[in-house]
Each structure stands twice: as C-alpha cells, then as structure tokens.
Design an enzyme around this catalytic site. Structure first.
Site, PDB file in Angstrom:
ATOM      1  N   CYS A 146       0.817  -1.218   0.000  1.00  9.25           N
ATOM      2  CA  CYS A 146       0.000   0.000   0.000  1.00  9.25           C
ATOM      3  C   CYS A 146       0.852   1.270   0.000  1.00  9.25           C
ATOM      4  O   CYS A 146       2.073   1.233   0.135  1.00  9.25           O
ATOM      5  CB  CYS A 146      -0.933  -0.008   1.197  1.00  9.25           C
ATOM      6  SG  CYS A 146      -0.050   0.187   2.760  1.00  9.25           S
ATOM      7  N   HIS A 170       5.931   6.538  -2.289  1.00 14.75           N
ATOM      8  CA  HIS A 170       7.271   7.080  -2.562  1.00 14.75           C
ATOM      9  C   HIS A 170       7.157   8.562  -2.917  1.00 14.75           C
ATOM     10  O   HIS A 170       7.906   9.398  -2.419  1.00 14.75           O
ATOM     11  CB  HIS A 170       7.930   6.375  -3.754  1.00 14.75           C
ATOM     12  CG  HIS A 170       8.058   4.889  -3.613  1.00 14.75           C
ATOM     13  ND1 HIS A 170       7.998   4.048  -4.692  1.00 14.75           N
ATOM     14  CD2 HIS A 170       8.234   4.096  -2.540  1.00 14.75           C
ATOM     15  CE1 HIS A 170       8.154   2.805  -4.287  1.00 14.75           C
ATOM     16  NE2 HIS A 170       8.288   2.808  -2.982  1.00 14.75           N
TER      17      HIS A 170
HETATM   18 FE1  CFM Z   1      13.263   0.575  -5.003  1.00 14.39          FE
HETATM   19 FE2  CFM Z   1      11.215  -0.063  -3.729  1.00 14.39          FE
HETATM   20 FE3  CFM Z   1      13.722  -0.797  -2.955  1.00 14.39          FE
HETATM   21 FE4  CFM Z   1      12.659  -1.786  -5.192  1.00 14.39          FE
HETATM   22 FE5  CFM Z   1      11.600  -3.699  -3.597  1.00 14.39          FE
HETATM   23 FE6  CFM Z   1      10.102  -2.034  -2.182  1.00 14.39          FE
HETATM   24 FE7  CFM Z   1      12.610  -2.753  -1.325  1.00 14.39          FE
HETATM   25 MO1  CFM Z   1      10.623  -4.406  -1.335  1.00 14.39          MO
HETATM   26  S1  CFM Z   1      11.429  -0.228  -5.810  1.00 14.39           S
HETATM   27  S2  CFM Z   1      14.604  -1.139  -4.817  1.00 14.39           S
HETATM   28  S3  CFM Z   1      12.332  -3.782  -5.753  1.00 14.39           S
HETATM   29  S4  CFM Z   1      12.743   1.077  -2.948  1.00 14.39           S
HETATM   30  S5  CFM Z   1       9.543  -3.730  -3.200  1.00 14.39           S
HETATM   31  S6  CFM Z   1       9.284  -0.106  -2.650  1.00 14.39           S
HETATM   32  S7  CFM Z   1      10.841  -2.410  -0.268  1.00 14.39           S
HETATM   33  S8  CFM Z   1      12.692  -4.685  -2.062  1.00 14.39           S
HETATM   34  S9  CFM Z   1      14.482  -1.657  -1.114  1.00 14.39           S
END
Ligand code: CFM
Ligand code: HCA
Length: 539
Positions: free
Chosen positions: A59, A192
């Site tokens: 979410c 984000h």
């Molecule tokens: Fe970017 Fe992310 Fe991340 Fe990502 Fe992810 Fe994530 Fe993550 Mo889970 S896009 S790289 S592939 S910040 S889903 S929202 S939390 S692993 S560090």
C-alpha cells in the site's frame, strides 16, 4: 529430473489468460508482454489491480513510511493508525543502520504508533496523535518527528498536517506529516512520491554545512537492505568519493538537510526516488545520473560513470585501480560457481527496480531470466527512460514545475552544471540514460506487470525455473511446488548483495540454492511409489 521449458512464451501467455473472464483477460493481456514482439514494445503498468485478484502489491503507507522514511535512524516516525500498520512496517524490510556510537540516536528498534481504537475512529484521533508526539518527545528528545497517516485517518478526516504544525511550534523541532493513507494510490509507488515531496519540502536545504571532500555525491534510492549500503560506502570511500547523503539507507536527518550541498546526485532505485532527484536538479541545479551497484560489472560501470562525470584524471585513475583490485576476488568466486549455474533459469518478480537490476547478477552467472516483472513499476521502468518524457506530476501537494534554480538556491555551485552534463551527453557519454527492463531482456522473455498468485503458480508449473525470486507472500507457495525461492526484498537473512563483495555473496548463495538436492525430496515416498504406502505400519 525436472521438466524443462517446453512451451513457447506465446503459449504460456495464452495459458495464463485462459482462466480469466473476457474483461479481465483483456486487461491482463496488456500487462503481459513478450519481449521482441514486433508490433509493440509497450506494457500497461501502474494501474489499479483488478478487484478479486491476489496481488503481490503493498500500500501507499508502506511505500512512504516503510520504504522511504523507514531507514532513517534519528527521526521518530509515528504511525497514526491501528497498530498493525506500525507493527508490520517495523524492520521487516531488513533495512540496517549503524550509528557511530552507542550514544548516537537510533530509533529504528522502536515501533511508534497511536494504536487507534474504535473510540478514536468515532470521536477523532487528533488529540491522541498530539499526545503521542508529546510522549515521544518527552522520552527521546529527537531532532525531528514524522507522522504517517493510515487508511482510517483519511476516512475520518484527522488533519495530520495541522497536528504537525502545532507540535513543531510547541516543541521547537522539525515535525512534518505525510498524507500517505494506504488506499491513496494503486500501490507503494504513490507513497514514494508523497514521501519524496515532503522530505524535499521540509528537510532538504535546512542545513548549509558543507562536508569536506573533492567529489561529493548523494546516493539516492539505496536503502541498505541486508547491509548493501555498507558495501557501497566502502567502495566509494576507497575511490575517494565523499557521500553527503543517502536516501535513505543508513541515513540521518542531517544528511537529508545538507543534501543540497552535493555536486552530483546518483540514482540507484529510480522508481522510488526520481522525484527528489528531479526536484534537486530543478531547484538547486544539481545534476543526477543513473547508477546501479547490483552486479560486479554494473558496479564497475557505475564507478566509471561517476569518475567520467567529474572528469578529473586523478579520480578516473583511482577508480580503475579500485576496480582492478576488487575484480580478481569476484572472478575467483565466479569461476567456482559458473560450472554449476551456467544454463540455469530464473524468474524475478519484485517491486520497482530489483526485478531488473538482479538480472545483471544472474547474467554474470550464465543464468537466463525466463520471466520477470515489477509489482508497481511504471512504464518508464519497463520501457526505458527515453520512451516516455519526464513526468513532472504532482502527488499530494507539490508541483515541481513551480521550482526553478535561483542564485540563492544554487549557492553551492555544483562542480558541473546540468548544462555541462547535457553537453557531455551530446558528446556520446551516457549519464542519465538507462535502459528499462524490457529492452535488456532476451527476445522471447515474458514480462508481467503486477503478477498475482494464480499466475505465479501457473508460470512455475509451466516453465519450472531453477529459481524463483520474489517476496515473503510468494515464498512458501513456490517452495511447495519444489522450486527454490529466494527473497529479493529481505534477502532471506542474507546479504549484502550490492557491490563487489555483495556479488560474491550472491553467486555463492544462488549456487547453493540451485544445486540443492532437497527439492527432489518434495514428494513423499508413497506419492512416487504407491506400493510403499502399504508397507508403512503405525505401531
Ligand atoms: Fe526501489 Fe522499492 Fe527498494 Fe525496489 Fe523492492 Fe520495495 Fe525494497 Mo521491497 S522499488 S529497490 S524492488 S525502494 S519492493 S518499494 S521495499 S525490495 S528496497
Ligand atoms: C513493502 C516492503 C517490502 C515487502 C517485501 C515482501 C519489503 O512493500 O511494503 O513482500 O516480502 O521489501 O520489505 O517490499
């Protein structure tokens, strides 16, 4: 012996869609793309999940509080909501931090929440939120506090921003809030954007202290999962590059506040942080370039790119020395694992950048990615930056078109201006450029946006990859089908996987997983030999 891929990509796609009602199938058809198709290179992404489908997504609150602000150790992050939201975003992401000493603030081991109850929903929760802020301040005396809205807060209309303003005035510290109710966007991605806007508005540029160092950069979109940022910091330090801030792995409030004093922004996870990069470029004149430290070759390439940007021979030479020093250990591990991993296949379904970045590591090991996709990537993450023009949209409150570089905001005069960067690009050096996932994959690979439980099971059944990479919700259903499953979010207690040392860790881990004999034991003896069932006698 496992059955290897026999179906064509087209046939697999057809199988996936077969079960759906026509309207659902029509929509999913646009979200499943076979690379190399002549007729189109487009994919539908960043759209609402069809109700009833078991999505892998999270979410908006998760994207804001868990992802962007989660790794900040000295901001007290208060979740205004029922306790589950705070609890489940409490370090499950394995974002690590290292305070310089035991006396330095580190609030990450705590879960701060207003623990909303029925009566708060009925009578309003603002008073309780104020109380929580006062209590947290009393106990911890932090330099900043952040408040996060969850679904019920938006539904009942509590004004988190008004509470933040009141607390800021009363306590004399920076307090800011995020309207990141879980339901707000179609995924984490909206969170984000909201997080980026508020950090930029309330924190970046608050402190003009300039760090010492010849080449000062920010590392954006690196969250120190499993210690990745520690390895990246080690490499940058070795090259003589100074990190002013990271957004937000192993970060502090002061890092965000001084981020505008850097010469250059390097962007690793473009999906989650491109908004901050764009706003810093527009307001402070700090150029940004795309980098990636997942994969040994990608790490070397990224270091060279940074050195080329600054253009100093000293730095260019030093970077080459570091690469030459680091690569032999990488090659040694690769030589060891390659005979075992070569020709094996993988599937990757993760967030908004890793499903692409980790293909680099698999390529280095001679493994092919049969199918991959993001949970919440946008079209540019799939198709490449140049397919779609920069989108300067507004999430919540900020329109970045309003920003412009002024002599006041550009007071730290980056070593090279955005115009210079564009001139270098015109000469053929590609700094901003990055390919999306699709152009870099082999022809005939299946790219799927917002994969769901049904499709995941079906893909594994039809194509039997040697390894499947996704998150905790997918882990056990995949393993039950006898296929090794690697979490690429949390790394399953492993890591780091970034940089040179991280690549070595990853090679060894994947070799261990794809050669493991345990999966052949998935079937009970009497399932394979029915006559055995008669011989089991219970005493
Ligand atoms: Fe970017 Fe992310 Fe991340 Fe990502 Fe992810 Fe994530 Fe993550 Mo889970 S896009 S790289 S592939 S910040 S889903 S929202 S939390 S692993 S560090
Ligand atoms: C999130 C965080 C998450 C979840 C991972 C998973 C992470 O999206 O809220 O599903 O295993 O990396 O921790 O992406």
């Amino acid at each position: 012996e496992k059955k290897k891929k026999v179906l064509s990509a087209e046939a697999v796609k057809e199988e996936l869609l077969k079960k759906y009602p026509p309207k659902v199938a029509r929509k999913r058809d646009k979200q499943i793309h076979i690379t190399g198709e002549e007729d189109s290179s487009e994919i539908m992404a960043n759209v609402r999940t069809i109700p009833g489908i078991i999505t892998m997504r999270g979410c908006t609150y998760a994207g804001c509080k868990g992802v962007i602000l989660g790794p900040t150790r000295d901001i007290v992050n208060i979740t205004h909501g029922p306790i589950g939201c705070g609890f489940y975003s409490w370090l499950t992401r394995r974002n690590q931090t290292k305070a310089p000493s035991a006396t330095d603030e580190n609030f990450m081991p705590y879960a701060f929440s207003t623990d909303m109850q029925d009566e708060d929903i009925i009578f309003g929760g603002e008073k309780k939120l104020e109380q929580a802020c006062l209590e947290a301040y009393e106990l911890f005396k932090p330099k900043a506090m952040a408040i996060f809205a969850t679904c019920p807060v938006g539904l009942i209309g509590d004004d988190v921003h008004a509470v933040a303003r009141k607390m800021k005035e009363k306590l004399g510290i920076n307090v800011f809030a995020f309207s990141c109710e879980g339901y707000k966007g179609v995924s984490q991605s909206a969170g984000h954007h909201i997080a980026n806007n508020q950090i930029f508005t309330h924190v970046v540029g608050e402190n003009d202290t300039v760090k010492m160092g010849e080449y000062k950069i920010n590392v954006l979109g690196e969250y120190n999962i499993g210690g990745d940022a520690f390895e990246i910091e080690r490499i940058l330090e070795k090259c003589g590059i100074t990190m002013v801030s990271t957004f937000s792995g192993n970060s502090t409030y002061e890092q965000f506040a001084t981020a505008h004093t850097a010469d250059l922004n390097t962007v690793m996870c473009h999906r989650s942080i491109n908004y901050v990069a764009e706003m810093m470029e527009t307001k402070y004149g700090i150029p940004w370039i795309k980098i990636n430290f997942i994969g040994a070759e990608a790490t070397a390439k990224s270091l060279r790119k940074i050195a080329q940007y600054f253009g100093d021979k000293k730095l260019i030479d030093r970077v080459e020395e570091v690469i030459a020093e680091e690569m032999p250990q990488v090659q040694a591990v690769l030589d060891e694992v390659f005979p075992f991993t070569k020709g094996k296949t993988a599937m990757l379904f993760v967030g908004g950048s890793r499903a692409h970045h980790y293909q680099e590591l698999f390529n280095e090991m001679g493994m092919r990615t049969l199918s991959a996709g993001y949970e919440f990537g946008h079209r540019d993450d799939y198709e490449g930056r140049h397919v779609i023009p920069d989108i300067k949209v507004d999430a919540d409150s900020r329109n970045i078109e309003e920003l412009e570089v002024t002599p006041d905001t550009a007071r730290f005069s980056p070593r090279k201006s955005v115009e210079q960067l564009m001139r270098l690009e015109a000469e053929g050096l590609k700094f901003k450029d990055y390919e999306g996932m699709m152009p870099e994959m082999d022809k005939g690979s299946i790219v799927i946006d917002d994969l769901n439980q049904y499709e995941a099971d079906k893909l594994v059944e039809l194509m039997k990859p040697d390894i499947f990479c996704a998150g905790i919700k997918e882990k056990f259903s995949i393993q039950k089908m006898g296929v090794p499953m690697k979490q690429l979010h949390s790394y399953d207690y492993g890591g780091p996987y970034a940089g040179f040392k991280g690549a070595c860790n990853f090679y060894k881990e994947i070799k261990r997983m794809v050669t493991s004999k345990v999966w052949s034991g998935m079937k009970a003896p009497w399932e394979e030999n029915p006559e055995l069932s008669a011989t089991y006698v219970w005493e």
